[in-house]
Write an enzyme that holds these catalytic residues in place. Structure first.
Site, PDB file in Angstrom:
ATOM      1  N   VAL A  17      -2.265 -16.557   5.713  1.00 44.50           N
ATOM      2  CA  VAL A  17      -2.735 -15.195   5.977  1.00 44.50           C
ATOM      3  C   VAL A  17      -1.515 -14.309   6.149  1.00 44.50           C
ATOM      4  O   VAL A  17      -0.649 -14.596   6.985  1.00 44.50           O
ATOM      5  CB  VAL A  17      -3.621 -15.147   7.243  1.00 44.50           C
ATOM      6  CG1 VAL A  17      -4.028 -13.710   7.552  1.00 44.50           C
ATOM      7  CG2 VAL A  17      -4.851 -16.032   7.065  1.00 44.50           C
ATOM      8  N   ASN A  46      -3.771  -0.640   1.664  1.00 46.44           N
ATOM      9  CA  ASN A  46      -3.786  -0.172   0.278  1.00 46.44           C
ATOM     10  C   ASN A  46      -4.513  -1.178  -0.619  1.00 46.44           C
ATOM     11  O   ASN A  46      -3.923  -2.137  -1.105  1.00 46.44           O
ATOM     12  CB  ASN A  46      -2.350   0.048  -0.203  1.00 46.44           C
ATOM     13  CG  ASN A  46      -2.280   0.746  -1.539  1.00 46.44           C
ATOM     14  OD1 ASN A  46      -3.189   0.627  -2.371  1.00 46.44           O
ATOM     15  ND2 ASN A  46      -1.212   1.488  -1.758  1.00 46.44           N
ATOM     16  N   ASP A  67      -7.136  -1.326   7.906  1.00 44.40           N
ATOM     17  CA  ASP A  67      -6.134  -0.640   8.715  1.00 44.40           C
ATOM     18  C   ASP A  67      -6.147  -1.302  10.085  1.00 44.40           C
ATOM     19  O   ASP A  67      -7.098  -1.136  10.857  1.00 44.40           O
ATOM     20  CB  ASP A  67      -6.483   0.848   8.830  1.00 44.40           C
ATOM     21  CG  ASP A  67      -5.474   1.636   9.652  1.00 44.40           C
ATOM     22  OD1 ASP A  67      -4.620   1.004  10.319  1.00 44.40           O
ATOM     23  OD2 ASP A  67      -5.546   2.877   9.645  1.00 44.40           O
ATOM     24  N   TYR A 159       9.625   2.337  18.422  1.00 46.97           N
ATOM     25  CA  TYR A 159       9.717   1.278  17.429  1.00 46.97           C
ATOM     26  C   TYR A 159      10.586   0.128  17.942  1.00 46.97           C
ATOM     27  O   TYR A 159      10.196  -1.038  17.873  1.00 46.97           O
ATOM     28  CB  TYR A 159      10.295   1.820  16.124  1.00 46.97           C
ATOM     29  CG  TYR A 159      10.575   0.726  15.113  1.00 46.97           C
ATOM     30  CD1 TYR A 159       9.546   0.183  14.366  1.00 46.97           C
ATOM     31  CD2 TYR A 159      11.866   0.232  14.921  1.00 46.97           C
ATOM     32  CE1 TYR A 159       9.785  -0.836  13.451  1.00 46.97           C
ATOM     33  CE2 TYR A 159      12.115  -0.777  14.008  1.00 46.97           C
ATOM     34  CZ  TYR A 159      11.074  -1.306  13.272  1.00 46.97           C
ATOM     35  OH  TYR A 159      11.321  -2.314  12.375  1.00 46.97           O
ATOM     36  N   LYS A 163       9.515  -3.889  18.764  1.00 41.66           N
ATOM     37  CA  LYS A 163      10.138  -5.066  18.150  1.00 41.66           C
ATOM     38  C   LYS A 163      10.787  -5.972  19.193  1.00 41.66           C
ATOM     39  O   LYS A 163      10.861  -7.192  19.011  1.00 41.66           O
ATOM     40  CB  LYS A 163      11.142  -4.633  17.089  1.00 41.66           C
ATOM     41  CG  LYS A 163      10.479  -3.962  15.885  1.00 41.66           C
ATOM     42  CD  LYS A 163       9.408  -4.846  15.266  1.00 41.66           C
ATOM     43  CE  LYS A 163       8.770  -4.239  14.038  1.00 41.66           C
ATOM     44  NZ  LYS A 163       7.758  -5.117  13.420  1.00 41.66           N
TER      45      LYS A 163
END
Length: 270
Positions: A17, A46, A67, A159, A163
């Protein structure tokens, strides 16, 4: 939306996956898994890009156009697996995005979406699928972090913080699962030539892109480390040196240097 491309004997292949599979590192990791004989479940927003990848696969490819910042999206993945009584051999949490700028001047909904994708979706998928892997006694998880995880990152503060979470969470989960036969690997790439920079607000010819490596190289590093059961892997010699160096410098110095470097990138594209 789901669809599948079926090849002979694909039902007997182990499943991988991959989230964020429509481009960049995720796309390359999907091809790596397929080349190693895995059937793949490709997850991204997308749908058109997923179908294009699906058509080029030499193994069974299923797609879920989702999403992962939206409520219920992780449940959709888990339901898809339960309905087919499938436990993945590989889970690759690659989906994520960033944004550059001063945190106090950024749109808070964008930052909330970043946390939901980079942290929440990754955490829940790792735990729910990791639980199934542990019951089976085998499985490997790859969580894509970043070299931004090793120090505070002014001008990409949220961000960098997400992480840092991914790195810490992955190392801890790997230790917890040590006796189960399941491994968790945190992949920490530096700047990579993907859509990350432009999606984060930089121009296509920014210094960020010129300093970047190719996603194929990052995917190879991460996939190999996952298959070996490494807890953490940093892509690129310079990135490895820098991620080690920051451990020995005063935290205030590291934060100042990181902020100065990012500010230079932003000034050159402003």
């Amino acid at each position: 939306m789901t669809s599948s491309t079926q090849r002979a004997d694909d039902h007997d292949r182990p499943l991988a996956v991959i989230t964020g599979a429509s481009s960049g590192i995720g796309r390359e990791l999907a091809f790596k898994a397929a080349m190693r004989g895995y059937r793949v479940l490709l997850v991204a927003r997308n749908e058109y890009a997923l179908k294009e990848i699906e058509r080029t696969m030499r193994t069974r490819a299923d797609i879920l156009a989702l999403d992962l910042t939206q409520d219920g999206s992780v449940d959709r993945i888990c339901s898809w697996l339960l309905e087919r009584d499938l436990t993945p051999e590989l889970l690759i949490n690659n989906a994520g995005f960033g944004a550059f700028g001063e945190a106090i001047n950024m749109d808070t909904e964008t930052l909330s979406r970043m946390v939901r994708l980079n942290i929440d979706a990754l955490t829940v998928l790792s735990i729910r699928i990791g639980r199934r892997m542990a019951k089976k006694g085998t499985g490997q998880i790859l969580n894509v972090a970043s070299t931004a995880a090793f120090q505070p990152c002014p001008y990409m503060a949220v961000y960098g913080a997400t992480k840092a979470y991914v790195l810490s969470f992955s190392e801890a989960l790997n230790e917890e699962l040590h006796a189960s036969g399941v491994t968790v690997t945190a992949l920490c790439p530096g700047p990579t030539r993907t859509n990350f920079g432009t999606n984060a607000g930089l121009s296509a010819d920014s210094p960020f892109d010129r300093w970047s490596t190719e996603p194929y190289n990052v995917a190879r590093t991460g996939f190999n480390a996952m298959m070996q059961g490494d807890a953490v892997v940093v892509d690129g010699l310079l990135n490895k040196l820098l991620s080690t160096l920051v451990r020995f410098l005063p935290r205030s110095w590291v934060t100042w240097i990181a902020g100065r470097l990012v500010r230079q990138v932003l000034n050159k594209v402003s």
